[in-house]
Design a protein around this motif. Structure first.
Motif, PDB file in Angstrom:
ATOM      1  N   GLU A   7     -10.185 -44.705   9.279  1.00 40.67           N
ATOM      2  CA  GLU A   7      -9.386 -44.591   8.411  1.00 40.67           C
ATOM      3  C   GLU A   7      -9.120 -42.957   8.471  1.00 40.67           C
ATOM      4  OE1 GLU A   7      -8.701 -47.785   5.183  1.00 40.67           O
ATOM      5  OE2 GLU A   7     -10.783 -47.418   5.568  1.00 40.67           O
ATOM      6  N   PHE A   8     -10.216 -42.440   8.597  1.00 39.81           N
ATOM      7  CA  PHE A   8     -10.090 -40.791   8.294  1.00 39.81           C
ATOM      8  C   PHE A   8      -9.411 -40.361   9.430  1.00 39.81           C
ATOM      9  CE2 PHE A   8     -14.144 -41.249   5.611  1.00 39.81           C
ATOM     10  CZ  PHE A   8     -13.414 -40.271   4.449  1.00 39.81           C
ATOM     11  N   SER A   9      -9.232 -40.974  10.706  1.00 44.46           N
ATOM     12  CA  SER A   9      -8.632 -40.433  11.903  1.00 44.46           C
ATOM     13  C   SER A   9      -6.927 -40.397  11.701  1.00 44.46           C
ATOM     14  CB  SER A   9      -8.915 -41.463  12.813  1.00 44.46           C
ATOM     15  OG  SER A   9      -8.542 -42.546  12.917  1.00 44.46           O
ATOM     16  N   GLU A  10      -6.745 -41.136  10.614  1.00 46.61           N
ATOM     17  CA  GLU A  10      -5.149 -40.879  10.240  1.00 46.61           C
ATOM     18  C   GLU A  10      -4.913 -39.476   9.971  1.00 46.61           C
ATOM     19  OE1 GLU A  10      -4.475 -43.852   7.682  1.00 46.61           O
ATOM     20  OE2 GLU A  10      -5.204 -45.519   8.993  1.00 46.61           O
ATOM     21  N   LEU A  11      -5.829 -38.635   9.295  1.00 45.03           N
ATOM     22  CA  LEU A  11      -5.908 -37.521   8.839  1.00 45.03           C
ATOM     23  C   LEU A  11      -5.383 -36.326   9.738  1.00 45.03           C
ATOM     24  CD1 LEU A  11      -8.631 -37.222   6.139  1.00 45.03           C
ATOM     25  CD2 LEU A  11      -6.001 -37.782   5.698  1.00 45.03           C
ATOM     26  N   PRO A  12      -4.623 -35.402   9.709  1.00 43.92           N
ATOM     27  CA  PRO A  12      -4.619 -34.185  10.559  1.00 43.92           C
ATOM     28  C   PRO A  12      -5.702 -33.490  11.127  1.00 43.92           C
ATOM     29  CG  PRO A  12      -3.907 -33.636   8.383  1.00 43.92           C
ATOM     30  CD  PRO A  12      -4.022 -35.110   8.307  1.00 43.92           C
ATOM     31  N   GLU A  13      -5.892 -32.880  12.230  1.00 45.08           N
ATOM     32  CA  GLU A  13      -7.266 -32.463  12.714  1.00 45.08           C
ATOM     33  C   GLU A  13      -7.788 -31.312  11.685  1.00 45.08           C
ATOM     34  OE1 GLU A  13      -8.951 -30.029  16.401  1.00 45.08           O
ATOM     35  OE2 GLU A  13      -7.160 -31.262  16.693  1.00 45.08           O
ATOM     36  N   PHE A  14      -6.908 -30.610  11.034  1.00 46.51           N
ATOM     37  CA  PHE A  14      -7.225 -29.562  10.139  1.00 46.51           C
ATOM     38  C   PHE A  14      -6.574 -29.804   8.627  1.00 46.51           C
ATOM     39  CE2 PHE A  14      -7.794 -27.608  14.346  1.00 46.51           C
ATOM     40  CZ  PHE A  14      -8.962 -26.741  13.966  1.00 46.51           C
ATOM     41  N   LEU A  15      -7.438 -29.862   7.713  1.00 50.38           N
ATOM     42  CA  LEU A  15      -6.948 -30.279   6.439  1.00 50.38           C
ATOM     43  C   LEU A  15      -6.811 -28.852   5.784  1.00 50.38           C
ATOM     44  CD1 LEU A  15      -9.629 -33.089   5.946  1.00 50.38           C
ATOM     45  CD2 LEU A  15      -7.223 -33.402   6.785  1.00 50.38           C
ATOM     46  N   GLU A  16      -5.855 -29.146   4.537  1.00 52.66           N
ATOM     47  CA  GLU A  16      -5.791 -27.929   3.724  1.00 52.66           C
ATOM     48  C   GLU A  16      -6.681 -28.316   2.389  1.00 52.66           C
ATOM     49  OE1 GLU A  16      -1.482 -28.197   2.283  1.00 52.66           O
ATOM     50  OE2 GLU A  16      -0.913 -27.585   4.380  1.00 52.66           O
ATOM     51  N   ALA A  17      -6.771 -27.260   1.595  1.00 58.60           N
ATOM     52  CA  ALA A  17      -7.916 -27.262   0.420  1.00 58.60           C
ATOM     53  C   ALA A  17      -7.355 -28.485  -0.299  1.00 58.60           C
ATOM     54  CB  ALA A  17      -7.971 -26.153  -0.177  1.00 58.60           C
ATOM     55  N   THR A  18      -6.016 -28.707  -0.811  1.00 56.08           N
ATOM     56  CA  THR A  18      -5.669 -29.846  -1.388  1.00 56.08           C
ATOM     57  C   THR A  18      -5.874 -31.073  -0.935  1.00 56.08           C
ATOM     58  OG1 THR A  18      -3.528 -29.564  -0.594  1.00 56.08           O
ATOM     59  CG2 THR A  18      -3.942 -28.497  -2.688  1.00 56.08           C
ATOM     60  N   GLU A  19      -5.954 -31.095   0.554  1.00 54.79           N
ATOM     61  CA  GLU A  19      -6.312 -32.646   1.131  1.00 54.79           C
ATOM     62  C   GLU A  19      -7.809 -33.016   0.835  1.00 54.79           C
ATOM     63  OE1 GLU A  19      -2.971 -33.045   4.693  1.00 54.79           O
ATOM     64  OE2 GLU A  19      -4.608 -31.385   4.691  1.00 54.79           O
ATOM     65  N   VAL A  20      -8.691 -31.834   0.941  1.00 50.08           N
ATOM     66  CA  VAL A  20     -10.312 -31.884   1.007  1.00 50.08           C
ATOM     67  C   VAL A  20     -10.328 -32.140  -0.533  1.00 50.08           C
ATOM     68  CG1 VAL A  20     -12.475 -30.457   1.023  1.00 50.08           C
ATOM     69  CG2 VAL A  20     -10.799 -30.423   2.724  1.00 50.08           C
ATOM     70  N   ALA A  21      -9.703 -31.547  -1.372  1.00 53.17           N
ATOM     71  CA  ALA A  21      -9.919 -31.860  -2.802  1.00 53.17           C
ATOM     72  C   ALA A  21      -9.667 -33.257  -3.248  1.00 53.17           C
ATOM     73  CB  ALA A  21      -9.105 -30.909  -3.776  1.00 53.17           C
ATOM     74  N   ALA A  22      -8.600 -33.854  -2.599  1.00 54.58           N
ATOM     75  CA  ALA A  22      -8.275 -35.240  -2.916  1.00 54.58           C
ATOM     76  C   ALA A  22      -9.388 -36.216  -2.269  1.00 54.58           C
ATOM     77  CB  ALA A  22      -6.958 -35.408  -2.210  1.00 54.58           C
ATOM     78  N   LEU A  23      -9.702 -35.950  -1.055  1.00 62.66           N
ATOM     79  CA  LEU A  23     -10.965 -36.490  -0.705  1.00 62.66           C
ATOM     80  C   LEU A  23     -12.133 -36.718  -1.359  1.00 62.66           C
ATOM     81  CD1 LEU A  23     -10.739 -35.807   3.067  1.00 62.66           C
ATOM     82  CD2 LEU A  23     -10.021 -37.999   2.156  1.00 62.66           C
TER      83      LEU A  23
END
Length: 64
Positions: A7-23
């Motif tokens: 399911e993580f593979s649906e994320l873009p190759e590089f994440l923004e800080a807000t996306e990491v924070a959400a994870l």
């Protein structure tokens, strides 16, 4: 949010800080503070912009 690595593979190759924070379910500022303490792997700096390698973050989360 995500149950398996597939399911993580649906994320873009590089994440923004807000996306990491959400994870991680933390505040974005907590992510920036962890970066300053070198606690988060896969950080890429482009000038003042931070991006996070998806694969490094996923491995880090699964490793605990």
């Amino acid at each position: 949010m995500f149950e398996s690595k597939a399911e993580f593979s649906e994320l873009p190759e590089f994440l923004e800080a807000t996306e990491v924070a959400a994870l991680l379910r933390v505040n974005r500022n907590t992510v920036y503070e962890a970066v300053q303490r070198d606690e988060i792997p896969g950080v890429v700096r482009i000038g003042r912009v931070l991006r996070f390698r998806r694969d490094a973050i996923i491995a880090w989360i699964h490793d605990g």
